[in-house]
Each structure stands twice: as structure tokens, then as C-alpha cells.
Design a protein around this motif. Structure first.
Motif, PDB file in Angstrom:
ATOM      1  N   HIS A 200      50.870  36.875  50.453  1.00 40.55           N
ATOM      2  CA  HIS A 200      49.821  37.820  49.995  1.00 40.55           C
ATOM      3  C   HIS A 200      50.405  39.148  49.826  1.00 40.55           C
ATOM      4  O   HIS A 200      51.021  39.444  50.843  1.00 40.55           O
ATOM      5  CB  HIS A 200      48.952  37.815  51.185  1.00 40.55           C
ATOM      6  CG  HIS A 200      47.661  38.575  50.977  1.00 40.55           C
ATOM      7  ND1 HIS A 200      46.377  37.979  50.313  1.00 40.55           N
ATOM      8  CD2 HIS A 200      47.290  39.675  51.241  1.00 40.55           C
ATOM      9  CE1 HIS A 200      45.428  38.989  50.067  1.00 40.55           C
ATOM     10  NE2 HIS A 200      45.977  40.223  50.631  1.00 40.55           N
ATOM     11  N   LEU A 201      49.846  39.658  48.584  1.00 38.53           N
ATOM     12  CA  LEU A 201      50.270  41.011  48.807  1.00 38.53           C
ATOM     13  C   LEU A 201      49.044  42.091  48.927  1.00 38.53           C
ATOM     14  O   LEU A 201      48.040  41.726  48.329  1.00 38.53           O
ATOM     15  CB  LEU A 201      50.674  41.519  47.405  1.00 38.53           C
ATOM     16  CG  LEU A 201      51.021  43.047  47.053  1.00 38.53           C
ATOM     17  CD1 LEU A 201      52.055  43.652  47.756  1.00 38.53           C
ATOM     18  CD2 LEU A 201      51.246  43.132  45.540  1.00 38.53           C
ATOM     19  N   THR A 202      49.192  43.173  49.777  1.00 37.33           N
ATOM     20  CA  THR A 202      47.978  44.094  50.039  1.00 37.33           C
ATOM     21  C   THR A 202      48.608  45.301  49.455  1.00 37.33           C
ATOM     22  O   THR A 202      49.497  45.939  50.049  1.00 37.33           O
ATOM     23  CB  THR A 202      47.765  44.077  51.149  1.00 37.33           C
ATOM     24  OG1 THR A 202      47.051  43.073  51.913  1.00 37.33           O
ATOM     25  CG2 THR A 202      46.487  45.291  51.658  1.00 37.33           C
ATOM     26  N   THR A 224      47.258  34.856  46.617  1.00 40.42           N
ATOM     27  CA  THR A 224      45.920  35.907  46.937  1.00 40.42           C
ATOM     28  C   THR A 224      47.038  37.119  46.937  1.00 40.42           C
ATOM     29  O   THR A 224      48.064  37.444  47.234  1.00 40.42           O
ATOM     30  CB  THR A 224      45.443  35.671  48.441  1.00 40.42           C
ATOM     31  OG1 THR A 224      46.386  35.475  49.169  1.00 40.42           O
ATOM     32  CG2 THR A 224      44.873  34.165  48.240  1.00 40.42           C
ATOM     33  N   GLY A 225      45.947  38.229  46.654  1.00 37.61           N
ATOM     34  CA  GLY A 225      46.177  39.495  46.639  1.00 37.61           C
ATOM     35  C   GLY A 225      45.178  40.513  46.820  1.00 37.61           C
ATOM     36  O   GLY A 225      43.965  40.029  46.624  1.00 37.61           O
ATOM     37  N   THR A 226      45.320  41.717  47.324  1.00 38.42           N
ATOM     38  CA  THR A 226      44.328  42.775  47.460  1.00 38.42           C
ATOM     39  C   THR A 226      44.981  43.837  46.999  1.00 38.42           C
ATOM     40  O   THR A 226      46.163  44.325  47.304  1.00 38.42           O
ATOM     41  CB  THR A 226      43.848  43.018  48.829  1.00 38.42           C
ATOM     42  OG1 THR A 226      43.435  41.781  49.354  1.00 38.42           O
ATOM     43  CG2 THR A 226      42.777  43.859  49.014  1.00 38.42           C
ATOM     44  N   THR A 259      45.657  30.120  42.371  1.00 32.12           N
ATOM     45  CA  THR A 259      44.396  29.595  42.591  1.00 32.12           C
ATOM     46  C   THR A 259      43.654  30.392  43.666  1.00 32.12           C
ATOM     47  O   THR A 259      42.382  30.195  43.917  1.00 32.12           O
ATOM     48  CB  THR A 259      44.206  28.118  42.738  1.00 32.12           C
ATOM     49  OG1 THR A 259      44.861  27.753  43.944  1.00 32.12           O
ATOM     50  CG2 THR A 259      44.933  27.380  41.433  1.00 32.12           C
ATOM     51  N   GLY A 260      44.266  31.422  44.305  1.00 29.69           N
ATOM     52  CA  GLY A 260      43.617  32.082  45.483  1.00 29.69           C
ATOM     53  C   GLY A 260      43.085  33.322  44.672  1.00 29.69           C
ATOM     54  O   GLY A 260      43.341  33.576  43.480  1.00 29.69           O
ATOM     55  N   LEU A 261      42.280  33.809  45.595  1.00 32.27           N
ATOM     56  CA  LEU A 261      41.501  35.128  45.084  1.00 32.27           C
ATOM     57  C   LEU A 261      42.521  36.384  45.050  1.00 32.27           C
ATOM     58  O   LEU A 261      43.272  36.692  45.915  1.00 32.27           O
ATOM     59  CB  LEU A 261      40.417  35.569  46.054  1.00 32.27           C
ATOM     60  CG  LEU A 261      39.710  36.875  45.871  1.00 32.27           C
ATOM     61  CD1 LEU A 261      38.935  36.617  44.553  1.00 32.27           C
ATOM     62  CD2 LEU A 261      38.665  36.990  46.883  1.00 32.27           C
ATOM     63  N   VAL A 262      42.539  36.973  43.923  1.00 34.69           N
ATOM     64  CA  VAL A 262      43.040  38.362  43.733  1.00 34.69           C
ATOM     65  C   VAL A 262      41.900  39.302  43.659  1.00 34.69           C
ATOM     66  O   VAL A 262      41.169  39.253  42.811  1.00 34.69           O
ATOM     67  CB  VAL A 262      44.005  38.387  42.585  1.00 34.69           C
ATOM     68  CG1 VAL A 262      44.603  39.806  42.417  1.00 34.69           C
ATOM     69  CG2 VAL A 262      45.269  37.599  42.587  1.00 34.69           C
ATOM     70  N   ASP A 263      41.883  40.362  44.616  1.00 34.37           N
ATOM     71  CA  ASP A 263      40.673  41.175  44.553  1.00 34.37           C
ATOM     72  C   ASP A 263      41.280  42.376  44.255  1.00 34.37           C
ATOM     73  O   ASP A 263      41.804  43.065  45.162  1.00 34.37           O
ATOM     74  CB  ASP A 263      40.149  41.103  45.972  1.00 34.37           C
ATOM     75  CG  ASP A 263      38.666  41.910  46.360  1.00 34.37           C
ATOM     76  OD1 ASP A 263      38.167  42.346  45.192  1.00 34.37           O
ATOM     77  OD2 ASP A 263      38.265  42.072  47.519  1.00 34.37           O
ATOM     78  N   ILE A 264      40.472  43.364  43.120  1.00 36.73           N
ATOM     79  CA  ILE A 264      41.015  44.611  42.857  1.00 36.73           C
ATOM     80  C   ILE A 264      39.909  45.461  42.981  1.00 36.73           C
ATOM     81  O   ILE A 264      38.872  45.437  42.144  1.00 36.73           O
ATOM     82  CB  ILE A 264      41.573  44.503  41.357  1.00 36.73           C
ATOM     83  CG1 ILE A 264      42.881  43.584  41.385  1.00 36.73           C
ATOM     84  CG2 ILE A 264      42.104  46.100  41.006  1.00 36.73           C
ATOM     85  CD1 ILE A 264      43.431  43.500  40.014  1.00 36.73           C
ATOM     86  N   ARG A 265      40.032  46.534  43.615  1.00 33.36           N
ATOM     87  CA  ARG A 265      39.185  47.534  43.785  1.00 33.36           C
ATOM     88  C   ARG A 265      39.320  49.100  43.471  1.00 33.36           C
ATOM     89  O   ARG A 265      40.326  49.373  43.969  1.00 33.36           O
ATOM     90  CB  ARG A 265      38.415  47.281  45.107  1.00 33.36           C
ATOM     91  CG  ARG A 265      37.785  46.099  45.635  1.00 33.36           C
ATOM     92  CD  ARG A 265      37.244  45.803  46.814  1.00 33.36           C
ATOM     93  NE  ARG A 265      36.654  44.438  46.970  1.00 33.36           N
ATOM     94  CZ  ARG A 265      35.601  44.233  47.291  1.00 33.36           C
ATOM     95  NH1 ARG A 265      34.514  45.078  47.483  1.00 33.36           N
ATOM     96  NH2 ARG A 265      35.216  42.803  47.462  1.00 33.36           N
TER      97      ARG A 265
END
Length: 413
Positions: A200-202, A224-226, A259-265
Motif C-alpha cells: 500500500h502506498l500513501t 491498494t493506494g491513497t 484489484t484493491g481500491l486506489v483512492d485519489i483526492r
């Protein structure tokens, strides 16, 4: 009646316990306590004794490489870097180039225990691999802040794939980058950062720019990532790389294969280029976009998941044609208030602005710790976002008008 325990019996018991502890394997004994390790030399030299937890080269200095080796012996340690350029000069071991074995004494910096690395500012503290290898290989949870990662190169060296790519960073655990610039790195895939499965990358208040690859110019996500308040700009994917696998040329800014969520804001993704797929963002789990086109046209299996909010995806190209997003077997979910210079991201939530010219300046120093892409007067991104962080990527308070702005940059008069 039980006789009282004699002094001699207690002494004998103590001797047995002491012998048992002494005979215990090293793995069963407690590791040295976490430490704060202050680097005092910009040279590239190894730790004289990697097992003692002390950052000390043969000449008595503490280099970055020696600090990483010392931190590996003391899980949870913090490495402090002052302003300066820390250049890697020890080439990788040619016997280990296939990527199966990490060698902390040569080539890239191998982090194998949870570690925090803090610089004096992304414009002041620079870690430069000088094109001898990638910069970091992360095999444990890590947190990096206030520094620049540059000059890394990772080429695929054999088939089947054994080297994880990632010119700047190859990440296999949970990694947080805060106020970090990843720029000027190159790889067969994941020019800036490569995140393998189960990682996971934040990315917060950071910039990934001007990296090149045969696939995934800026960032590759295999899980996944944020991404928050960050800029992904001017990364390139070219056909010049020996890139084994079914596809190359995809994902100029970001390529998502998990297949995990990558969330970009509240981020800005612009100026990225590719030769195929999405110039800004490409999402297609497990290379399912390599299936014959009739199958991809008929079957709808949304396995990948990208979420966007308050984000600009604009002026990205594939072969000079506008191409901000491409998705296959994946969902691009808009949470509202995003801007797309075309309509390839298929934005339709409240506040979305497809087919809009965002009126952006080039990537540059607009104040703050990292480079950003400024909004120009008249941009449709002005005052059209909601639920933003309290400050933008530079630290400028939001909002500066009646509402905050879309993207990583908050415009102020």
C-alpha cells in the motif's frame, strides 16, 4: 512438612536460567531498541558492523547506507538527514542483478525493518542513485518525508520477471511519502514508484514527476493506494524499453494492475504521456486489457477500483491525442467535483466537469516544499470543490474563496 528452599538451590536455579538465555538463538533474543540515527556524511560507505545497530563506517562516519543497515538491526528506528545531496556510488553486485537477493552493501538501499527517514525539505535533501541502480527497495513498512528521490534506474534483466521494477522506489509493504518529490527516475515499469501485490502506498503533499518507463511512467499500483494533495505530472511511457510481458506503453502517470481500491483526492494529474492505454491513468487488473477486443467489449467484470474526488485529470496524451483515463474490467468511481479535459474518465457525479480546459500553468516552484501545477485565472477548477483538506499541497490554507479549488493547488490572489 516441605523444607524451606535453600540459598544453594536458588543459586543453582539461577545458573540454569542464565545458561538457558545464553544458549537461546539470536532470533529469539530481543532486537536492539529503536534509535534515532543522524547521518553526518554524504559519502556512500557501508556500516562496519551491520549487526550492532550502530551507524559507523570503517572511518567512523555515519553515511545514509550505513544508517539504513543500522536501522535494519533496530526495527522502528528513525534516520535523520540534513540538507545535502546523498549520492549512491557503490554499483550493484553483478551476481545479484536478477533481483532474487537484496544486498544492502551495494546498489540500491535495502530497507528490511520498519523505518522512518526524514530529510530537511524536498528542495534541500536529495537522495540520488546517479543511475547505478534504483534508489530504494522497501521490504518493510516505511515512512519518508521532506526529501527528493532521483537518479534511480531499474531495468528488467531476465524472464520470468524477478525484479520488481521501480526506478525510484520498489515497495512491497506499507509506505507513506509526505512532502516528497520523486523525479528523474526510470525503469522498465514503474518509472517513479512500483508497488507490488500486498503493498500500500500513501502519497501526501508530494510530487511524482518527469520519470520514464516502458509501462507506468509515474506510479504502478498492484494493490491498494491513497493519493492526497499530490501532483503526478510530466511522466512518460515510451517503447524504448525491453519490457517483457503482454503489454507495454500503458499508463503515463499511473498504471493500476491490482484489484484493491486506489483512492485519489484533491490531486492534479497532468502532462503525462504514453504510447497506449491511458495517458493520465490506466486501470486494467492483471493485464486483462491484453485479451482480444471482442471479449473486452462484451464482458463486464469490474475487478479494479479507482475512486476520484476533487481531482484534475487533464492534458494527458497518448501519441499526442488527449487521453486522460482508460479502464478495462475496472470501475472509475467519481465521488464528485473532478475535472477531465476530455471525457475518457466518464465523470458523471455531482460537481464533475468533463470536457473542460483547466487553465493550468507548467509544473514549477510555486512556493511550498514541492513543485506544483498552478491554476491560472479563469480556471473552471476555482471554487468548485468540497470537503477538501484544510490546506493544499504547498500548505496554503483552504479555501481562499467561497469554496476550495479542485486539484492539489489552491489559488489565491
Amino acid at each position: 512438612m516441605t523444607k524451606p528452599t535453600t540459598l544453594s538451590a536458588l543459586t543453582a536455579l539461577l545458573a540454569v536460567l542464565t545458561a538457558t538465555v545464553a544458549a537461546a538463538p539470536a532470533s529469539a533474543q530481543a532486537a536492539p531498541a529503536p534509535a534515532t540515527i543522524t547521518v553526518n556524511s554524504a559519502e556512500d560507505a557501508v556500516d562496519a558492523d551491520a549487526s550492532d545497530g550502530l551507524c559507523r563506517t570503517a572511518t567512523g562516519t555515519c553515511t545514509l547506507r550505513a544508517a539504513v543497515m543500522a536501522a535494519n538491526a533496530q526495527p522502528g528506528s528513525t534516520i535523520e538527514l540534513s540538507a545535502g545531496r546523498y549520492r549512491l556510488t557503490i554499483p550493484p553486485n553483478p551476481d545479484l542483478l536478477n533481483g532474487r537477493t537484496a544486498d544492502p552493501t551495494t546498489g540500491d538501499l535495502n530497507v528490511v525493518a520498519p523505518t522512518t527517514i526524514r530529510g530537511a525539505g524536498a528542495r534541500e535533501t536529495v537522495i540520488d542513485a546517479d543511475h547505478i541502480d534504483r534508489v530504494f527497495r522497501m521490504g518493510a513498512d516505511t515512512s519518508l518525508s521532506d526529501l527528493t528521490i532521483t537518479g534511480g534506474v531499474a531495468k528488467q534483466r531476465e524472464v520470468p520477471i524477478t525484479d520488481p521494477g521501480g526506478g525510484g522506489i520498489a515497495n512491497s509493504k506499507n509506505m507513506t511519502l509526505r512532502r516528497v518529490t520523486v523525479t528523474g527516475n526510470s525503469a522498465g515499469y514503474g518509472g517513479g514508484i512500483f508497488n507490488i501485490p500486498d503493498s500500500h502506498l500513501t502519497l501526501i503533499d508530494s510530487t511524482v514527476s518527469r520519470n520514464t518507463a516502458g509501462e507506468a511512467g509515474g506510479i504502478r499500483f498492484d494493490d491498494t493506494g491513497t493519493v492526497v494533495n499530490s501532483t503526478i505530472a510530466d511522466n512518460r511511457v515510451t517503447d524504448d524499453w525491453d519490457r517483457p510481458g503482454s503489454l507495454s506503453g500503458y499508463g503515463g502517470g499511473i498504471d493500476i494492475r491490482g484489484t484493491g481500491l486506489v483512492d485519489i483526492r484533491n490531486s492534479t494529474i497532468t502532462g503525462n504521456t504514453a504510447t497506449d492505454g491511458g495517458g493520465g491513468i490506466n486501470i486494467a487488473p492483471a493485464y486483462l486489457d491484453s485479451l482480444p477486443s471482442p471479449i473486452t467489449d462484451i464482458v463486464n467484470l469490474p475487478l479494479g477500483h479507482l475512486a476520484l474526488r476533487n481531482t484534475i485529470i487533464a492534458e494527458n496524451t497518448v501519441s499526442r491525442a488527449t487521453s486522460d483515463c482508460k479502464s478495462v474490467f475496472a470501475t472509475i468511481e467519481s465521488l464528485g467535483n473532478n475535472l477531465d479535459s476530455g471525457n475518457s474518465c466518464r465523470l458523471s457525479a455531482e460537481g464533475d466537469l468533463p470536457r473542460r480546459d483547466p487553465h493550468l500553468a507548467p509544473l514549477g516552484d510555486n512556493g511550498g516544499p514541492t513543485d506544483t501545477v498552478a491554476l491560472l485565472p479563469g480556471s473552471p477548477a476555482l471554487d468548485t470543490a468540497s470537503d477538501c483538506p484544510s490546506a493544499d499541497q504547498r500548505g496554503v490554507l483552504r479555501p481562499q474563496g467561497p469554496a476550495c479549488d479542485i486539484g492539489a493547488f489552491e489559488y489565491r490572489q
